[in-house]
Design an enzyme around this catalytic site. Structure first.
Site, PDB file in Angstrom:
ATOM      1  N   ARG A 280       0.866  -1.179   0.000  1.00 47.12           N
ATOM      2  CA  ARG A 280       0.000   0.000   0.000  1.00 47.12           C
ATOM      3  C   ARG A 280       0.901   1.227   0.000  1.00 47.12           C
ATOM      4  O   ARG A 280       2.027   1.182   0.494  1.00 47.12           O
ATOM      5  CB  ARG A 280      -0.908   0.014   1.223  1.00 47.12           C
ATOM      6  CG  ARG A 280      -1.852  -1.187   1.339  1.00 47.12           C
ATOM      7  CD  ARG A 280      -2.653  -1.121   2.621  1.00 47.12           C
ATOM      8  NE  ARG A 280      -3.602  -2.224   2.734  1.00 47.12           N
ATOM      9  CZ  ARG A 280      -3.337  -3.393   3.301  1.00 47.12           C
ATOM     10  NH1 ARG A 280      -2.131  -3.610   3.814  1.00 47.12           N
ATOM     11  NH2 ARG A 280      -4.250  -4.346   3.353  1.00 47.12           N
TER      12      ARG A 280
ATOM     13  N   LYS B  87      -3.210  -3.152   7.662  1.00 46.18           N
ATOM     14  CA  LYS B  87      -4.462  -2.794   8.315  1.00 46.18           C
ATOM     15  C   LYS B  87      -4.713  -3.697   9.517  1.00 46.18           C
ATOM     16  O   LYS B  87      -4.443  -4.889   9.478  1.00 46.18           O
ATOM     17  CB  LYS B  87      -5.630  -2.922   7.326  1.00 46.18           C
ATOM     18  CG  LYS B  87      -5.612  -1.879   6.221  1.00 46.18           C
ATOM     19  CD  LYS B  87      -6.833  -2.021   5.334  1.00 46.18           C
ATOM     20  CE  LYS B  87      -6.868  -0.943   4.263  1.00 46.18           C
ATOM     21  NZ  LYS B  87      -8.052  -1.059   3.387  1.00 46.18           N
TER      22      LYS B  87
ATOM     23  N   HIS C 176      -3.122   2.720  -5.819  1.00 46.35           N
ATOM     24  CA  HIS C 176      -3.690   1.468  -5.319  1.00 46.35           C
ATOM     25  C   HIS C 176      -3.878   0.456  -6.445  1.00 46.35           C
ATOM     26  O   HIS C 176      -3.801  -0.756  -6.219  1.00 46.35           O
ATOM     27  CB  HIS C 176      -5.026   1.730  -4.628  1.00 46.35           C
ATOM     28  CG  HIS C 176      -5.539   0.545  -3.869  1.00 46.35           C
ATOM     29  ND1 HIS C 176      -4.897   0.037  -2.760  1.00 46.35           N
ATOM     30  CD2 HIS C 176      -6.619  -0.242  -4.076  1.00 46.35           C
ATOM     31  CE1 HIS C 176      -5.563  -1.009  -2.303  1.00 46.35           C
ATOM     32  NE2 HIS C 176      -6.611  -1.206  -3.095  1.00 46.35           N
TER      33      HIS C 176
ATOM     34  N   ARG D 143      -0.959  -1.876  -6.726  1.00 40.24           N
ATOM     35  CA  ARG D 143      -1.008  -3.013  -5.798  1.00 40.24           C
ATOM     36  C   ARG D 143      -1.952  -4.081  -6.351  1.00 40.24           C
ATOM     37  O   ARG D 143      -1.663  -5.276  -6.294  1.00 40.24           O
ATOM     38  CB  ARG D 143      -1.478  -2.519  -4.433  1.00 40.24           C
ATOM     39  CG  ARG D 143      -1.825  -3.603  -3.418  1.00 40.24           C
ATOM     40  CD  ARG D 143      -2.161  -2.927  -2.087  1.00 40.24           C
ATOM     41  NE  ARG D 143      -2.991  -3.739  -1.217  1.00 40.24           N
ATOM     42  CZ  ARG D 143      -2.536  -4.663  -0.367  1.00 40.24           C
ATOM     43  NH1 ARG D 143      -1.245  -4.896  -0.300  1.00 40.24           N
ATOM     44  NH2 ARG D 143      -3.364  -5.331   0.400  1.00 40.24           N
TER      45      ARG D 143
ATOM     46  N   HIS E   6      -4.168  -9.972   3.409  1.00 42.85           N
ATOM     47  CA  HIS E   6      -5.607 -10.094   3.597  1.00 42.85           C
ATOM     48  C   HIS E   6      -5.919 -11.089   4.708  1.00 42.85           C
ATOM     49  O   HIS E   6      -5.292 -12.146   4.801  1.00 42.85           O
ATOM     50  CB  HIS E   6      -6.285 -10.555   2.303  1.00 42.85           C
ATOM     51  CG  HIS E   6      -6.303  -9.513   1.241  1.00 42.85           C
ATOM     52  ND1 HIS E   6      -6.469  -9.798  -0.093  1.00 42.85           N
ATOM     53  CD2 HIS E   6      -6.175  -8.163   1.313  1.00 42.85           C
ATOM     54  CE1 HIS E   6      -6.450  -8.685  -0.800  1.00 42.85           C
ATOM     55  NE2 HIS E   6      -6.269  -7.678   0.029  1.00 42.85           N
TER      56      HIS E   6
ATOM     57  N   TYR F 252     -10.498  -9.468  -4.837  1.00 43.16           N
ATOM     58  CA  TYR F 252      -9.528  -8.416  -5.167  1.00 43.16           C
ATOM     59  C   TYR F 252      -8.823  -8.698  -6.482  1.00 43.16           C
ATOM     60  O   TYR F 252      -8.469  -7.790  -7.212  1.00 43.16           O
ATOM     61  CB  TYR F 252      -8.521  -8.346  -4.029  1.00 43.16           C
ATOM     62  CG  TYR F 252      -7.646  -7.127  -4.017  1.00 43.16           C
ATOM     63  CD1 TYR F 252      -6.399  -7.153  -4.605  1.00 43.16           C
ATOM     64  CD2 TYR F 252      -8.053  -5.957  -3.401  1.00 43.16           C
ATOM     65  CE1 TYR F 252      -5.567  -6.049  -4.583  1.00 43.16           C
ATOM     66  CE2 TYR F 252      -7.235  -4.846  -3.370  1.00 43.16           C
ATOM     67  CZ  TYR F 252      -6.001  -4.892  -3.956  1.00 43.16           C
ATOM     68  OH  TYR F 252      -5.185  -3.791  -3.932  1.00 43.16           O
TER      69      TYR F 252
END
Length: 307
Positions: A159, A182, A250, A253, A276, A285
């Protein structure tokens, strides 16, 4: 509109979510708004202050009424699903501490919505973008900096916030980076030789030598490089090359994951590289056409191999 006891409980849950679960500041702000709105609705819905005893008696009909009211305000399915997730998190935490049954709230189903996935760049377009980034700035060290950042996004699936979080201690880049993404989730990310070389070239050219505790990537005045600088630079390159508006930091990625899968990478490994929490997120994704996925399936399935 919310009882003092519930307001205090909400504060404590948010502290727990930030300190223990590693939720980001923006996420906690959204949680506070969503749960406060829910508790305020229940207060008005039942015609009086909602303490722990009253909130423990929420029924399925109450949840339906809240969700209908939220949709009536024009809230999108995506936003309502996010709000419901926050409410369930708070209610689960509260139920465990107050000893009541949270089934009615947890049984509420989020509305379905279509995920808006970033579109990957074509491989040739990704190459063209990187070639243009290398000569975009008149200042050689700035051009080297921008190329180093872009190479990390596309070559390692970072990211933009992760790339810009690197500090002087991270240089020279190791073969494998330990990144915190995250929710405080850590993952190991291999560093391609081309990415390490791009960062090395940037450090060789920059007037700001790597310093412990300071950002590795600097702005022209020596401060931390802003993500917006990289975003604006890619916007300029996108317009020059005639690339679609979906060509963003983004998207690089996303392109990393999609191109890796198209080259034969397996979803589980890509899930780990992207950080993830669930494989379903990676499946959504990585937008690879169904025909290619079937080819991978045919090669991998035991029955297919035995024929």
């Amino acid at each position: 509109m919310i009882s003092a006891a519930l307001a205090d409980a909400l504060d404590r849950w948010l502290v727990h979510s930030g300190a223990i679960e590693g939720k980001a500041g923006a996420t906690l702000v959204a949680y506070r708004h969503d749960v406060s709105t829910f508790l305020t609705f229940m207060t008005l819905h039942h015609g009086g202050p909602q303490g722990f005893a009253a909130i423990a008696q929420i029924e399925v009909a109450d949840m339906r009424a809240w969700m209908a009211q939220m949709r009536g305000t024009g809230l999108s399915s995506r936003s309502l699903a996010r709000a419901l997730s926050a409410v369930k998190g708070f209610y689960t935490w509260l139920a465990a501490r107050e000893g009541f049954e949270p089934t009615a709230v947890l049984a509420a189903r989020a509305p379905k919505f279509q995920r808006n996935l970033p579109r990957p760049l074509e491989v040739d377009d990704a190459r063209r973008l990187m070639d243009r980034v290398e000569v975009q700035s008149n200042e050689p060290w700035v051009a080297a900096r921008d190329l180093a950042v872009i190479t990390l996004l596309y070559g390692s699936g970072l990211r933009i916030s992760e790339a810009l979080s690197l500090t002087g201690e991270d240089y020279p880049l190791p073969d494998v980076l330990r990144m915190t993404g995250k929710g405080g989730k850590q993952r190991l990310v291999p560093v391609l030789p081309i990415a390490a070389a791009a960062v090395k070239d940037y450090v060789r050219r920059t007037p700001y030598a790597p310093v412990a505790g300071a950002p590795l990537f600097r702005g022209v005045r020596g401060g931390a490089l802003s993500p917006r600088i990289i975003q604006k630079m890619i916007e300029q390159v996108r317009l020059q090359l005639g690339l679609p508006a979906s060509a963003t930091p983004h998207a690089l990625r996303h392109s990393f994951a999609t191109h890796l899968l198209a080259a034969g990478g397996d979803l589980r490994s890509i899930q780990e590289l992207l950080g993830h929490a669930s494989l379903s997120t990676t499946q959504a994704y990585t937008a690879v056409d169904a025909a290619h996925l079937m080819q991978i399936y045919d090669r991998a399935h035991p029955r297919a191999r035995s024929e």
